[in-house]
Design a protein around this motif. Structure first.
Motif, mmCIF file in Angstrom:
data_model
loop_
_atom_site.group_PDB
_atom_site.id
_atom_site.type_symbol
_atom_site.label_atom_id
_atom_site.label_comp_id
_atom_site.label_asym_id
_atom_site.label_seq_id
_atom_site.Cartn_x
_atom_site.Cartn_y
_atom_site.Cartn_z
ATOM 1 N N THR A 330 72.557 -10.565 -28.058
ATOM 2 C CA THR A 330 72.547 -10.635 -26.022
ATOM 3 C C THR A 330 71.741 -10.135 -25.793
ATOM 4 O O THR A 330 71.443 -8.651 -26.097
ATOM 5 C CB THR A 330 74.244 -10.059 -25.754
ATOM 6 N N LEU A 332 69.551 -7.332 -23.636
ATOM 7 C CA LEU A 332 69.905 -6.824 -22.393
ATOM 8 C C LEU A 332 68.753 -6.335 -21.877
ATOM 9 O O LEU A 332 67.322 -6.063 -21.594
ATOM 10 C CB LEU A 332 70.499 -4.915 -23.236
ATOM 11 N N LYS A 333 68.945 -7.119 -20.644
ATOM 12 C CA LYS A 333 67.660 -7.207 -19.658
ATOM 13 C C LYS A 333 67.574 -5.917 -19.027
ATOM 14 O O LYS A 333 68.724 -5.894 -18.499
ATOM 15 C CB LYS A 333 67.938 -8.373 -18.738
ATOM 16 N N TYR A 334 65.972 -5.554 -18.280
ATOM 17 C CA TYR A 334 66.165 -4.357 -17.592
ATOM 18 C C TYR A 334 66.352 -4.414 -16.358
ATOM 19 O O TYR A 334 64.952 -3.397 -16.143
ATOM 20 C CB TYR A 334 64.307 -4.289 -18.349
ATOM 21 N N ASP A 335 66.286 -5.891 -15.858
ATOM 22 C CA ASP A 335 66.205 -6.220 -14.075
ATOM 23 C C ASP A 335 67.111 -5.440 -13.646
ATOM 24 O O ASP A 335 67.808 -4.926 -12.491
ATOM 25 C CB ASP A 335 66.604 -7.824 -13.794
ATOM 26 N N THR A 336 68.215 -4.811 -14.273
ATOM 27 C CA THR A 336 69.357 -3.448 -14.090
ATOM 28 C C THR A 336 68.461 -2.100 -13.677
ATOM 29 O O THR A 336 69.435 -1.468 -13.073
ATOM 30 C CB THR A 336 70.389 -3.096 -14.909
ATOM 31 N N VAL A 408 74.621 1.028 -22.153
ATOM 32 C CA VAL A 408 75.105 -0.186 -22.520
ATOM 33 C C VAL A 408 76.823 -0.501 -22.129
ATOM 34 O O VAL A 408 77.777 -0.267 -22.511
ATOM 35 C CB VAL A 408 74.694 -0.555 -23.386
ATOM 36 N N GLU A 412 79.951 -6.543 -20.660
ATOM 37 C CA GLU A 412 79.212 -7.187 -19.556
ATOM 38 C C GLU A 412 77.831 -7.403 -20.415
ATOM 39 O O GLU A 412 77.166 -8.609 -19.829
ATOM 40 C CB GLU A 412 78.562 -6.806 -18.197
ATOM 41 N N LYS A 414 74.603 -5.810 -20.344
ATOM 42 C CA LYS A 414 73.920 -5.036 -19.979
ATOM 43 C C LYS A 414 73.662 -3.601 -19.562
ATOM 44 O O LYS A 414 74.167 -3.114 -20.201
ATOM 45 C CB LYS A 414 74.035 -5.605 -17.763
#
Length: 833
Positions: A330, A332-336, A408, A412, A414
């Protein structure tokens, strides 16, 4: 009471002394930066009558440094805490040998036999949960030490590299070989593959036809159809066998073609992993070669060299959470992460665009973000809780402006931001240690957010942050004890040039000073946590090993005496550490000042002087410990013997004084530092009876760069300067260092033109010596060549060059050191006397 800090220097160490004076209130932290000069009654300035010239012959001080002694390096405790181990340079060779010394034994220990090295190689080993076992790698193989009796068991005997050892929650030992992770049962040796990473696309049963002709060939020819059916059956059977039979190794996790693995961390429960991948980038510069003219073949040989910052491209890591049971990954995008898409270079780009008559239009878009590089084995960049229930990761923006600590959310898939450290200049590559507190949902970390590196704890259940240390000092080398209730650390609390060892409760409270040696001291906590193994040095004493109880107000016992009698017998001058007032900022410019043994502040004839400029930029040298610039220390001793005053400053940009001092050079390297050089020269004239019309300077690497900047932009400040292995154009230097301070040339050419000496060469009026090693793969020889051509074109006369055909950035051959410093000495004698 107002406190004034003084530093008295002896041949053994510096001692901090606080004297009361005057009315008014001033905190102990404020006293750290007193701007009052130290008095001669406090600091000795010599060792008696002026010594004869033969005390410091150039042939000796530039000789192979073995004559000084071979000092202990990388000291660590034995498994039982009854002995210490350390490396020593082999006499006449760059090789190191391992020594062991019992705490109650005499001498400097005994060399460990080659046949026994494997039993003592646990310095960076990892412990199991109850600390009864320690695993480590020696010469590519795994060993386990039993902490109760010192027995060592060898677990592997092969030639495969093994890294990333960790004990799993179930007691097994995991390790990495290439991109494969294994888990070994120590009771029976059974080893299984738990994760295999493949940098290719997942295999398919049947590849789709490439074009219309291939499709027609399959449809038309029965043989092709049969072969495809057979391949499909084999593939499906293998997939079914993989899923149905637990005896087989798990299927690989395919990361895609054309990527490389940047970071991997396996959870302690071996059910998850974090994997960061990136696009491959060669460290080599495209088309860049460094010729070697002196070779064994008798022919010119070319060597690849690193790329330049002007050629660098942003590096982004794609971060995956991998489920080892299913092989599913999965992203883990950095947009958070707060600020993940900020245009942090907006003002910089606007200025550069305007200079070209253009208008910059800012937009928000994802920034390149990486997993923070690991700079030491003790500072992990991905840290799991012991039970594998949570993980924290440190990330850094490639543009150098942000550092995040994130956890992490497994459910979710994320990242959850826990701490953002933003800096308009750049995030330091030091002071980035962090980890979990045991048996809690809290993280501890270092941060420069208060200007100085300090220790913080964050409770993730309520988001409460506690700052455990504060003040105008730096915290580093943090160790959390086994019980998880006390932090030990190194700090320069008493004075910016004195580093001692301290502790503070995790729950908060008073910071307790444990050592009081003066100088520079680092430490390692003993296995039973009752003692400190100390590596300590002072101005006149190279590093030696001490042992002390881990309590305040107790004496340290010295274990080693490796300094030569010949070195000890020399009448080395004793420098002062002086806080020279700055005319530009509130904080002073700390400097070491050397004066002749018969120094007379009132004599009619003023003294000539030399100012030494240290290299590396971000480095501290005006401290109370043994300097890495030991040759320069001896050269300064010779200069004082010949009637010079010498000053060695920690200009703005230097380490040891906090974030603001470090980042003062952002986008303007060479300008704040030259302002500081002007101030120290003025101070020498006012306080050390120096003739400011007879001052010279020299330095290497960054010091060579600043020699250029001072001679080119402040003509007359120095009558002569020697620039050694110097940077002349920052666009040709490396990415990791330069982009921090000047951004990239593509974004900020204004900063590069402002900071590169080659653009100011027309200002040269004073005598200049350029000393350039030809096989320097750090600062290229081309830097000096280009500047020489520029000086020729400008028709400058008062410069000369010295080339060193076989030397890299750090000289190796004593004959080269001797030749270089004879030239520097002659430069000063010819121009300052």
């Amino acid at each position: 009471m107002k406190r004034k800090l003084a530093v008295a220097i002896s041949a053994a160490f510096f001692a901090a002394a606080c004297a009361s004076s005057g009315a008014g209130q001033q905190s102990a932290d404020a006293a750290w930066y007193t701007t009052e000069s130290l008095t001669p009654s406090t600091v000795p300035v010599g060792l008696g009558p002026r010594a004869a010239d033969e005390n410091f012959p150039m042939t000796q001080i530039m000789a192979d440094p073995d004559w000084l002694g071979r000092f202990p390096e990388q000291a660590y405790w034995s498994w039982d805490g009854r002995s210490v181990l350390f490396n020593r340079k082999r006499e006449g060779s760059p090789q190191r040998d391992l020594f062991i010394r019992g705490l109650t034994a005499g001498g400097n220990g005994e060399q460990v036999a080659l046949a026994d090295l494997h039993a003592h190689a646990y310095r960076t080993g990892v412990f199991n949960a109850d600390r009864s076992l320690r695993a480590y790698v020696f010469e590519r193989n795994i060993f386990v030490l039993e902490q109760s009796n010192g027995n060592v068991r060898q677990l592997t005997r092969d030639t495969q590299n093994k890294t990333d050892l960790q004990f799993l929650a179930d007691g097994r030992l995991s390790y990495r070989s290439g991109n494969d992770f294994y888990a070994m049962d120590l009771s029976n040796g059974y080893t299984e593959l738990v994760l295999s990473l493949q940098t290719q696309d997942a295999p398919e049963a049947l590849a789709e036809p490439k074009d219309i002709l291939a499709q027609e060939e399959i449809d038309l020819i029965v043989y092709n159809q049969v072969q495809r059916r057979i391949r499909e059956e084999r593939f499906n059977d293998q997939q079914a066998l993989q899923q149905a039979n637990p005896a087989l190794a798990p299927a690989p996790v395919y990361l895609g073609r054309g990527v490389q693995v940047a970071e991997v961390s396996l959870s302690p429960t071996a059910d998850r992993a974090l994997v960061a991948v990136t696009q491959p980038q060669s460290w080599r510069g495209e088309g860049d070669l460094m010729p070697r003219y002196v070779t064994e073949s008798g022919r010119v040989e070319n060597q690849d060299v690193r790329r330049r910052v002007a050629d660098a491209s942003p590096v982004n890591h794609t971060l995956y959470l991998v489920d080892l049971a299913t092989g599913e990954k999965t992203e883990l995008k950095y947009d958070t992460l707060p600020g993940f898409d900020e245009d942090v270079l907006k003002s910089v780009r606007e200025e550069n665009y305007a200079a070209e008559g253009k208008t910059y239009v800012s937009e928000r878009k994802p920034r390149a973000i990486e997993v923070m590089a690991r700079w030491s084995a003790q500072e992990g960049n991905i840290n799991w809780k012991a039970d594998g229930s949570a993980v924290a990761i440190m990330l850094r923006a490639w543009d150098n402006k942000d550092r995040w600590i994130a956890t992490v959310d497994f459910a979710e898939g994320k990242l959850v931001n826990q701490h953002r450290l933003h800096d308009e200049a750049w995030i330091n590559r030091d002071f980035n240690a962090f980890n979990w507190l045991p048996n809690s949902n809290s993280l501890w970390y270092l941060s420069e957010e208060s200007n100085y590196s300090h220790l913080y704890v964050k409770n993730l259940d309520n988001n409460r942050v506690r700052q455990l240390t504060s003040g105008r000092y730096l915290v580093d080398q943090v160790t959390l004890n086994a019980a998880g209730d006390t932090f030990y650390f190194q700090a320069n609390k008493p004075h910016p040039g004195i580093f001692e060892i301290y502790r503070v409760p995790v729950s908060g409270g008073d910071v307790e000073q444990l050592t009081d040696l003066g100088g520079m001291t680092s430490y390692q906590l003993s296995p039973n946590e009752e003692r400190l193994l100390l590596t300590h040095s002072s101005v006149h004493q190279p590093p030696e090993i001490y042992v002390q109880d881990a309590q305040p107000n107790v004496a340290a016992m010295r274990l080693t005496e490796t300094v030569s009698a010949e070195f000890v017998a020399k009448p080395w001058p004793l420098p002062e550490i002086v806080p020279v007032p700055s005319s530009h900022v509130e904080d002073p410019i700390y400097s070491r000042v050397y004066v002749p043994a018969d120094f007379d502040a009132e004599r009619a004839e003023q003294y000539p002087a030399v100012v030494f400029i240290h290299g590396a930029g971000y480095l501290q040298n005006a401290h109370a410990g043994w300097s890495n610039y030991f040759r320069e220390f001896m050269f300064h001793s010779k200069l004082t013997e010949q009637g010079y005053v010498v000053l060695d400053l920690d200009f703005r940009g230097s380490a040891g004084y906090g974030r603001d001092w470090r980042t003062a050079v952002y986008r303007q390297m060479g300008w704040p530092e030259v302002e500081d050089l002007v101030d120290v020269v003025k101070w020498l004239g006012e306080h050390r009876n120096v003739d400011v019309e007879r001052v010279g300077t020299y330095g290497g690497s960054y010091g060579g760069f600043l020699t250029f900047m001072s001679l080119f932009n402040e003509p007359g400040l120095f009558k002569a300067g020697a620039a050694l292995r110097p940077v002349t154009d920052w666009a040709h230097y490396n990415t990791g260092y330069t982009s921090n301070i000047l951004n990239r040339p593509q974004d900020d050419m204004i900063a590069y033109r402002r900071s590169s000496p080659i653009y100011f060469a027309e200002g040269l009026e004073d005598a200049l010596l350029i000393s350039a090693p030809m096989v320097d793969d750090n600062v290229f020889f081309q830097d000096s060549v280009r500047l020489v051509q520029r000086l020729i074109e400008l028709e400058k006369e008062n410069f000369e060059t010295a080339i060193f055909p076989v030397e890299p950035h750090g000289f190796v051959q004593p004959s080269s050191w001797l030749d270089q410093y004879r030239r520097i000495y002659k430069l000063f004698e010819d121009n300052l006397k």
